[in-house]
Motif scaffolding. Structure first.
Motif, PDB file in Angstrom:
ATOM      1  N   LEU C  91       0.839  -1.207   0.000  1.00 29.63           N
ATOM      2  CA  LEU C  91       0.000   0.000   0.000  1.00 29.63           C
ATOM      3  C   LEU C  91       0.872   1.253   0.000  1.00 29.63           C
ATOM      4  O   LEU C  91       0.561   2.248  -0.658  1.00 29.63           O
ATOM      5  CB  LEU C  91      -0.925   0.005   1.213  1.00 29.63           C
ATOM      6  CG  LEU C  91      -1.938  -1.137   1.312  1.00 29.63           C
ATOM      7  CD1 LEU C  91      -2.825  -0.940   2.534  1.00 29.63           C
ATOM      8  CD2 LEU C  91      -2.778  -1.235   0.054  1.00 29.63           C
ATOM      9  N   ILE C  92       1.989   1.196   0.763  1.00 28.14           N
ATOM     10  CA  ILE C  92       2.883   2.362   0.813  1.00 28.14           C
ATOM     11  C   ILE C  92       3.550   2.581  -0.543  1.00 28.14           C
ATOM     12  O   ILE C  92       3.588   3.699  -1.054  1.00 28.14           O
ATOM     13  CB  ILE C  92       3.925   2.189   1.939  1.00 28.14           C
ATOM     14  CG1 ILE C  92       3.216   2.256   3.297  1.00 28.14           C
ATOM     15  CG2 ILE C  92       4.998   3.267   1.836  1.00 28.14           C
ATOM     16  CD1 ILE C  92       4.131   2.148   4.479  1.00 28.14           C
ATOM     17  N   THR C  93       4.035   1.483  -1.153  1.00 28.55           N
ATOM     18  CA  THR C  93       4.658   1.681  -2.463  1.00 28.55           C
ATOM     19  C   THR C  93       3.615   2.161  -3.468  1.00 28.55           C
ATOM     20  O   THR C  93       3.912   3.011  -4.315  1.00 28.55           O
ATOM     21  CB  THR C  93       5.309   0.382  -2.991  1.00 28.55           C
ATOM     22  OG1 THR C  93       4.336  -0.649  -3.042  1.00 28.55           O
ATOM     23  CG2 THR C  93       6.475  -0.045  -2.133  1.00 28.55           C
ATOM     24  N   GLY C  94       2.407   1.661  -3.365  1.00 24.30           N
ATOM     25  CA  GLY C  94       1.347   2.130  -4.259  1.00 24.30           C
ATOM     26  C   GLY C  94       1.134   3.626  -4.106  1.00 24.30           C
ATOM     27  O   GLY C  94       1.069   4.372  -5.083  1.00 24.30           O
ATOM     28  N   THR C  95       1.035   4.060  -2.842  1.00 20.67           N
ATOM     29  CA  THR C  95       0.849   5.481  -2.577  1.00 20.67           C
ATOM     30  C   THR C  95       2.032   6.296  -3.094  1.00 20.67           C
ATOM     31  O   THR C  95       1.852   7.344  -3.729  1.00 20.67           O
ATOM     32  CB  THR C  95       0.686   5.699  -1.055  1.00 20.67           C
ATOM     33  OG1 THR C  95      -0.447   4.941  -0.611  1.00 20.67           O
ATOM     34  CG2 THR C  95       0.478   7.161  -0.731  1.00 20.67           C
ATOM     35  N   LEU C  96       3.250   5.805  -2.827  1.00 22.02           N
ATOM     36  CA  LEU C  96       4.434   6.549  -3.262  1.00 22.02           C
ATOM     37  C   LEU C  96       4.516   6.625  -4.780  1.00 22.02           C
ATOM     38  O   LEU C  96       4.898   7.656  -5.343  1.00 22.02           O
ATOM     39  CB  LEU C  96       5.704   5.908  -2.690  1.00 22.02           C
ATOM     40  CG  LEU C  96       5.869   6.054  -1.174  1.00 22.02           C
ATOM     41  CD1 LEU C  96       7.203   5.480  -0.730  1.00 22.02           C
ATOM     42  CD2 LEU C  96       5.763   7.514  -0.750  1.00 22.02           C
ATOM     43  N   LEU C  97       4.129   5.532  -5.433  1.00 20.82           N
ATOM     44  CA  LEU C  97       4.171   5.515  -6.898  1.00 20.82           C
ATOM     45  C   LEU C  97       3.246   6.585  -7.470  1.00 20.82           C
ATOM     46  O   LEU C  97       3.629   7.374  -8.337  1.00 20.82           O
ATOM     47  CB  LEU C  97       3.767   4.124  -7.396  1.00 20.82           C
ATOM     48  CG  LEU C  97       3.834   3.890  -8.905  1.00 20.82           C
ATOM     49  CD1 LEU C  97       5.235   4.168  -9.418  1.00 20.82           C
ATOM     50  CD2 LEU C  97       3.423   2.453  -9.234  1.00 20.82           C
ATOM     51  N   ILE C  98       2.012   6.611  -6.944  1.00 19.29           N
ATOM     52  CA  ILE C  98       1.053   7.633  -7.383  1.00 19.29           C
ATOM     53  C   ILE C  98       1.621   9.033  -7.120  1.00 19.29           C
ATOM     54  O   ILE C  98       1.598   9.916  -7.986  1.00 19.29           O
ATOM     55  CB  ILE C  98      -0.283   7.469  -6.612  1.00 19.29           C
ATOM     56  CG1 ILE C  98      -0.980   6.165  -6.994  1.00 19.29           C
ATOM     57  CG2 ILE C  98      -1.184   8.672  -6.857  1.00 19.29           C
ATOM     58  CD1 ILE C  98      -1.602   6.168  -8.366  1.00 19.29           C
ATOM     59  N   THR C  99       2.146   9.220  -5.909  1.00 18.70           N
ATOM     60  CA  THR C  99       2.668  10.529  -5.537  1.00 18.70           C
ATOM     61  C   THR C  99       3.818  10.937  -6.451  1.00 18.70           C
ATOM     62  O   THR C  99       3.897  12.083  -6.908  1.00 18.70           O
ATOM     63  CB  THR C  99       3.153  10.498  -4.074  1.00 18.70           C
ATOM     64  OG1 THR C  99       2.095   9.999  -3.267  1.00 18.70           O
ATOM     65  CG2 THR C  99       3.534  11.879  -3.597  1.00 18.70           C
ATOM     66  N   LEU C 100       4.699   9.980  -6.728  1.00 19.51           N
ATOM     67  CA  LEU C 100       5.854  10.257  -7.585  1.00 19.51           C
ATOM     68  C   LEU C 100       5.403  10.702  -8.975  1.00 19.51           C
ATOM     69  O   LEU C 100       5.866  11.728  -9.506  1.00 19.51           O
ATOM     70  CB  LEU C 100       6.721   9.001  -7.679  1.00 19.51           C
ATOM     71  CG  LEU C 100       8.065   9.188  -8.371  1.00 19.51           C
ATOM     72  CD1 LEU C 100       8.986  10.015  -7.489  1.00 19.51           C
ATOM     73  CD2 LEU C 100       8.706   7.831  -8.675  1.00 19.51           C
ATOM     74  N   ILE C 101       4.479   9.948  -9.557  1.00 15.65           N
ATOM     75  CA  ILE C 101       3.991  10.306 -10.899  1.00 15.65           C
ATOM     76  C   ILE C 101       3.325  11.683 -10.856  1.00 15.65           C
ATOM     77  O   ILE C 101       3.555  12.541 -11.708  1.00 15.65           O
ATOM     78  CB  ILE C 101       2.994   9.243 -11.420  1.00 15.65           C
ATOM     79  CG1 ILE C 101       3.701   7.892 -11.568  1.00 15.65           C
ATOM     80  CG2 ILE C 101       2.400   9.675 -12.750  1.00 15.65           C
ATOM     81  CD1 ILE C 101       2.750   6.726 -11.802  1.00 15.65           C
ATOM     82  N   ALA C 102       2.504  11.889  -9.816  1.00 20.57           N
ATOM     83  CA  ALA C 102       1.792  13.164  -9.705  1.00 20.57           C
ATOM     84  C   ALA C 102       2.767  14.334  -9.623  1.00 20.57           C
ATOM     85  O   ALA C 102       2.592  15.368 -10.265  1.00 20.57           O
ATOM     86  CB  ALA C 102       0.877  13.145  -8.484  1.00 20.57           C
ATOM     87  N   ILE C 103       3.832  14.158  -8.824  1.00 24.64           N
ATOM     88  CA  ILE C 103       4.790  15.254  -8.660  1.00 24.64           C
ATOM     89  C   ILE C 103       5.579  15.459  -9.955  1.00 24.64           C
ATOM     90  O   ILE C 103       5.888  16.599 -10.328  1.00 24.64           O
ATOM     91  CB  ILE C 103       5.721  14.959  -7.465  1.00 24.64           C
ATOM     92  CG1 ILE C 103       4.925  15.093  -6.170  1.00 24.64           C
ATOM     93  CG2 ILE C 103       6.905  15.898  -7.453  1.00 24.64           C
ATOM     94  CD1 ILE C 103       4.255  16.435  -5.971  1.00 24.64           C
ATOM     95  N   LEU C 104       5.877  14.362 -10.657  1.00 23.09           N
ATOM     96  CA  LEU C 104       6.577  14.507 -11.942  1.00 23.09           C
ATOM     97  C   LEU C 104       5.748  15.344 -12.916  1.00 23.09           C
ATOM     98  O   LEU C 104       6.285  16.048 -13.768  1.00 23.09           O
ATOM     99  CB  LEU C 104       6.880  13.135 -12.552  1.00 23.09           C
ATOM    100  CG  LEU C 104       8.042  12.379 -11.895  1.00 23.09           C
ATOM    101  CD1 LEU C 104       8.230  11.010 -12.542  1.00 23.09           C
ATOM    102  CD2 LEU C 104       9.324  13.199 -11.980  1.00 23.09           C
ATOM    103  N   VAL C 105       4.428  15.252 -12.788  1.00 24.48           N
ATOM    104  CA  VAL C 105       3.560  16.069 -13.645  1.00 24.48           C
ATOM    105  C   VAL C 105       3.438  17.491 -13.091  1.00 24.48           C
ATOM    106  O   VAL C 105       3.638  18.476 -13.800  1.00 24.48           O
ATOM    107  CB  VAL C 105       2.150  15.431 -13.739  1.00 24.48           C
ATOM    108  CG1 VAL C 105       1.181  16.371 -14.444  1.00 24.48           C
ATOM    109  CG2 VAL C 105       2.236  14.098 -14.469  1.00 24.48           C
ATOM    110  N   ALA C 106       3.141  17.582 -11.798  1.00 33.12           N
ATOM    111  CA  ALA C 106       2.773  18.881 -11.229  1.00 33.12           C
ATOM    112  C   ALA C 106       3.972  19.789 -11.007  1.00 33.12           C
ATOM    113  O   ALA C 106       3.850  21.010 -11.099  1.00 33.12           O
ATOM    114  CB  ALA C 106       2.034  18.676  -9.910  1.00 33.12           C
ATOM    115  N   LEU C 107       5.123  19.215 -10.722  1.00 42.18           N
ATOM    116  CA  LEU C 107       6.289  20.055 -10.417  1.00 42.18           C
ATOM    117  C   LEU C 107       6.696  20.921 -11.605  1.00 42.18           C
ATOM    118  O   LEU C 107       6.701  22.153 -11.499  1.00 42.18           O
ATOM    119  CB  LEU C 107       7.444  19.171  -9.943  1.00 42.18           C
ATOM    120  CG  LEU C 107       8.704  19.901  -9.512  1.00 42.18           C
ATOM    121  CD1 LEU C 107       8.630  20.262  -8.050  1.00 42.18           C
ATOM    122  CD2 LEU C 107       9.923  19.023  -9.750  1.00 42.18           C
ATOM    123  N   PRO C 108       7.012  20.318 -12.761  1.00 42.41           N
ATOM    124  CA  PRO C 108       7.401  21.191 -13.883  1.00 42.41           C
ATOM    125  C   PRO C 108       6.257  22.097 -14.347  1.00 42.41           C
ATOM    126  O   PRO C 108       6.473  23.291 -14.560  1.00 42.41           O
ATOM    127  CB  PRO C 108       7.803  20.206 -14.986  1.00 42.41           C
ATOM    128  CG  PRO C 108       7.261  18.895 -14.593  1.00 42.41           C
ATOM    129  CD  PRO C 108       7.112  18.894 -13.110  1.00 42.41           C
TER     130      PRO C 108
END
Lengths: 268, 293, 315
Positions: C91-108
């Motif tokens: 569940l933690i890796t799932g959450t982190l994966l989503i968060t990582l992808i989201a930040i890769l989109v939202a950050l730039p």
């Protein structure tokens, strides 16, 4: 304690001639650790105009706001000494500040009408003190507006928002609002500093009329104004009362060198 | 001009710098529009998919096992009932808290603690509020999966948003107005009631409507505290079962088949229209009562 | 009556009236004491809510850890609550994966939008774009979830044929779009707070706008920008509906974005829905997952506040 009762009582026992509305003795005031007023002693006469002058930061506004205890809105304020209003100590814990301010009204530097109708602005004071009858309020509103010489200008638009008035009209409205609860004293904190010369003149004329019935204490940065409107003038410097005497004496023949320097424009 | 660079070299560099500047201007602009393009696509998709199912029957209908018969009426009324609980509860608590913090709270640790607590509460995921509601309202208070449990859970969720909005509105009332009131012998509460609140009510209302529209669209906590996915009647009491628009939409989205997504899209159109109306009201209030002091 | 008022020749003595009203006003004086107490009580509710959240999560989670040992919860790599394995890592890796992808989109995208709005856009353009961008933040997440499942996933499927119907990639991208306004608006605030004198200084030396943005504004606003990203991470971690709808309910211990996963939040939805009985281990496990989620987001929020506070002291 009921201030009206006390005054009632005090007034009976006092000879009329030497009546003072405020008797200030040994007043000191601090904002936190910074002392703003030093050992003020001053008797302010009734039904006269007393002007307080001095360079900015000299404590004149602080002193004025001490008289109705508005200065305590700043939480860190401490005072020592004594101020008697018609014989009653205004710092007496049994006396409420609301009671004091019902008798000692105030007009502020910037016109500050409420964002309400002209009528509601004037009726504000009476209403908070429990006067609710429409008939009474109508009478008070008209009398107060007449008293502040603005009735003719606004009588047809009492329901309009006060913000539609010009700056000078707003300030006279604020004076009328103050008159509505018929205080004994009106404190004025540089009431014309935000106004144009014509509005200033109107307010000054108004002050002259009002002193018939009210004791007026006016802080001003404008020495000519003090000379024009006041009976007595106090000169403050660095939190001290330097000189307090009849206005014509203070301006023509000051006792203190510092007063002379100030009124001749050598500083400030 | 430059001791280390020849004039041509310098000119070349300048041109390159200007070129980079130009490129990035375009890139930054493009990046800004991506969000907007996404928004446009989303709205377009929802509209084209849902419009076919959007009809008077859909608005007046209850959930049904067949896509053609499904309607969002129970969801709409459920959402209205929820707001009827959330609005008074969260407004009274939120505005009171804001008044306390802005006008009464002494500058001490307790006040700072309450303030910091509200800030942190605003950052708690909505689903955690759902867990709070589940344990506290559904089980401990024994409200069950009821309208009341859902409404109270949502109230707590929007509370920090309303507090912050109300604080801002109250803070923007000029000090001179308060001084004028105190100067006439008004007490603190009189001043707040007659001067501070009337002057700050447009701001409070605008912020609160936006917070409530957040509650209208919120799904997760309601799922946790047991809003029903299929319900064939309107809630008859505070302790009755209920549903809400987003819950209906979620239940349609997660059903298999070609048709259900289209029903969901129709539901989304209704939801978005409601939100649009609420936001329009908020903007209207803000513009109409724009601060005049 | 004092002498001054007799001079006034009043038809109505206001002060006299005020004195008569004083008895009635006594109620008011009482109110003056009661009201702050009532207001403080209301203010207490937010504290009680926090305490309630902590109490609820702790109480039920402790019940859970009485049955499932802590080290199984934190180190077992399998989350199959219905067959009795409770390792939270997937569940933690799932959450982190989503968060990582989201930040890769939202950050730039978010920072680029912030730079565009604060450094390039005219006041008129900013006034148009900013509120529109903020509409993105007002769209209910269930709508995003719908869009991810019915539009983004099919589009991605054309590019990546192996993509599962429920997958982390689609959900993560949409979560990223959702948090763009948060990054953009908080970062722009930080950039606006950079004094113009700094910009003028750089401009006067012949810097281009891009150089000013990158070498002056961004470094000066750095901590504000970082704080906005940390807050956005917190939002992404706590996001529920998009991932529940589009990322699936399969707690795979993987970092492959094309696979179906389950996040902490999605499990809470699954674990509380329908047939879970009160007091069962699954019921308790929801709270163990809940407290894990709470700790993650709280840590992020506190971090953001800490960074933002440091930033405020700079000018």
């Amino acid at each position: 304690m009921d201030l009206s009762q006390v005054i009632h009582h005090e007034n009976k026992n006092k000879p009329k001639e030497e009546k003072h509305v405020f008797e200030v003795s040994n007043l000191n005031l601090w904002y936190g650790d910074d002392q703003a007023l030093y050992d003020i002693n001053m008797n302010i006469p009734e039904n006269q105009v007393t002007a307080i002058i001095g360079p900015s930061g000299c404590g004149k506004s602080t002193f004025l706001k001490t008289l109705n205890r508005m200065v305590e809105m700043v939480p860190s304020v401490k005072t020592s000494g004594n101020i008697k209003y018609k014989g009653t100590n205004i710092f007496d814990p049994k006396l409420s500040v609301e009671d004091l301010r019902t008798h000692v009204g105030m007009v502020f530097q910037k016109p500050n009408p409420f964002p309400k109708s002209i009528y509601d602005n004037i009726a504000y004071g009476p209403r908070i003190h429990g006067i609710k009858k429409k008939r009474d309020l109508d009478e008070i509103v008209e009398k107060s507006l007449r008293g502040a010489a603005i009735w003719d200008e606004v009588k047809d638009r009492l329901d309009e928002n006060a913000y539609g008035l010009s700056g000078g009209q707003q300030q006279r409205l604020c004076i009328a609002r103050c008159l509505a609860i018929e205080p004994d004293v009106i404190l004025m904190d540089e009431p014309t500093s935000a106004l144009d010369p014509i509005s200033t003149l109107k307010v000054e004329e108004l002050v002259q009329e009002l002193k018939e019935n009210y004791s007026i204490i006016i802080v001003t940065h404008n020495m000519q104004q003090a000379a024009r409107v006041s009976d007595k003038t106090a000169f403050f410097l660095n939190g001290e009362l330097v000189e307090f005497s009849d206005t014509n004496v203070l301006f023509s023949n000051p006792e203190d060198q510092r007063t002379e320097d100030y009124i001749t424009g050598r500083f400030g | 001009m430059n001791g280390f660079l020849s004039k041509e070299e310098w000119k070349k560099r300048l041109n390159r710098r200007l070129f980079i500047n130009r490129i990035f201007y375009i890139l930054f602009f493009a990046a800004t529009t991506i969000g907007l393009i996404f928004l446009a696509m989303l709205l377009y998709r929802v509209l084209t998919q849902g419009i076919g199912y959007l009809s008077w029957d859909f608005i007046k209908g209850f959930p049904a096992p067949y896509p053609e018969e499904a309607g969002i009426f129970a969801g709409m009324i459920g959402s209205v009932y929820l707001i009827a609980i959330v609005a008074p509860v969260s407004l009274v608590l939120g505005v009171s808290t804001a008044i306390y913090l802005e006008e009464y709270a002494p500058k001490n640790r307790i006040s700072r603690f309450i303030q910091g607590n509200i800030q942190n509460l605003a950052g708690v995921p909505s689903i955690v509020f759902g867990l709070l509601g589940l344990t506290f309202f559904v089980y401990i208070m024994d409200f069950g999966y009821s309208l009341l449990a859902g409404g109270l859970t949502m109230s707590l969720l929007v509370l920090p948003i309303i507090v912050v909005a109300a604080q801002e509105a109250i803070r923007s009332v000029p000090n001179e107005l308060k001084e004028a009131s105190y100067g006439m012998g008004a007490t603190k509460w009189q001043t707040i009631l007659r001067v501070v609140l009337p002057a700050s009510i447009p701001g409070i209302l605008t912020g609160s409507i936006l917070a409530l529209s957040r509650a209208i669209g919120e799904t997760a906590p309601l799922l946790i505290v047991g809003a029903a996915a299929a319900i064939y009647s309107l809630p008859d009491s505070l302790l009755g079962p209920y549903t809400a628009m987003p819950i209906q939409i979620y239940s349609w989205v997660s059903r298999p088949g070609e048709e259900w997504p289209l029903v969901a899209a129709a539901g989304i159109i209704v939801l978005l229209i409601v939100l649009l109306l609420m936001n329009a009201v908020a903007v209207f209030i803000r513009n109409k009562f724009q601060k005049r002091y | 009556m004092d002498t001054s008022s007799t001079i006034k020749k009043k038809t109505l003595d206001v002060q006299e009236k005020i004195r008569q009203n004083k008895e009635k006003q006594k109620v008011l004086r009482k109110l003056e004491k009661v009201v702050p107490a009532f207001l403080l009580l209301c203010a207490g509710f937010s504290v009680i809510t926090t305490a309630g959240i902590l109490f609820t999560l702790l109480k039920e989670a402790i019940g859970f850890f009485g049955v499932v040992p802590l080290n199984e919860f934190f180190f077992n790599t399998s989350w199959r609550p219905w067959s009795g394995s409770f390792g939270v890592l997937p569940l933690i890796t799932g959450t982190l994966l989503i968060t990582l992808i989201a930040i890769l989109v939202a950050l730039p995208l978010g920072i680029a939008a912030a730079i565009f709005l604060s450094e390039y856009a005219s006041a008129r353009v900013r006034k148009m774009i900013k509120p529109t961008l903020e509409v993105l933040a007002g769209i209910p997440t269930v709508v995003y979830g719908f869009f991810a499942l019915t539009f983004v996933t099919p589009v991605l499927e054309k590019l990546i044929p192996d993509l599962q119907i429920f997958n982390a990639l689609s959900a993560g991208i949409v979560v990223g779009i959702m948090i763009i306004p948060m990054v953009a608006s908080l970062s722009e605030d930080a950039m606006n707070a950079v004094p113009n004198s700094l910009r003028e200084g750089a401009m006067a030396m012949g810097s281009t706008k891009f150089e000013v943005a990158m070498k002056v504004v961004l470094p000066a606003a750095f901590s504000g920008v970082v704080a906005s990203i940390v807050l956005a991470i917190s939002r992404a971690i706590g996001e529920t509906m998009i991932v529940t709808i589009a990322a699936g309910q399969s707690p795979n211990f993987t970092f492959d974005p094309t696979m179906s996963i389950q996040t902490l939040t999605a499990f809470i939805v699954q674990g509380t829905s329908g047939d879970t009985t009160y007091g069962s281990t699954i019921y308790y496990s929801v709270y163990a997952v809940g407290i894990t989620l709470f700790v993650f987001t709280l840590a992020m929020n506190l971090l953001a506040q800490y960074i933002a506070r440091r930033f405020r002291e700079e000018y």
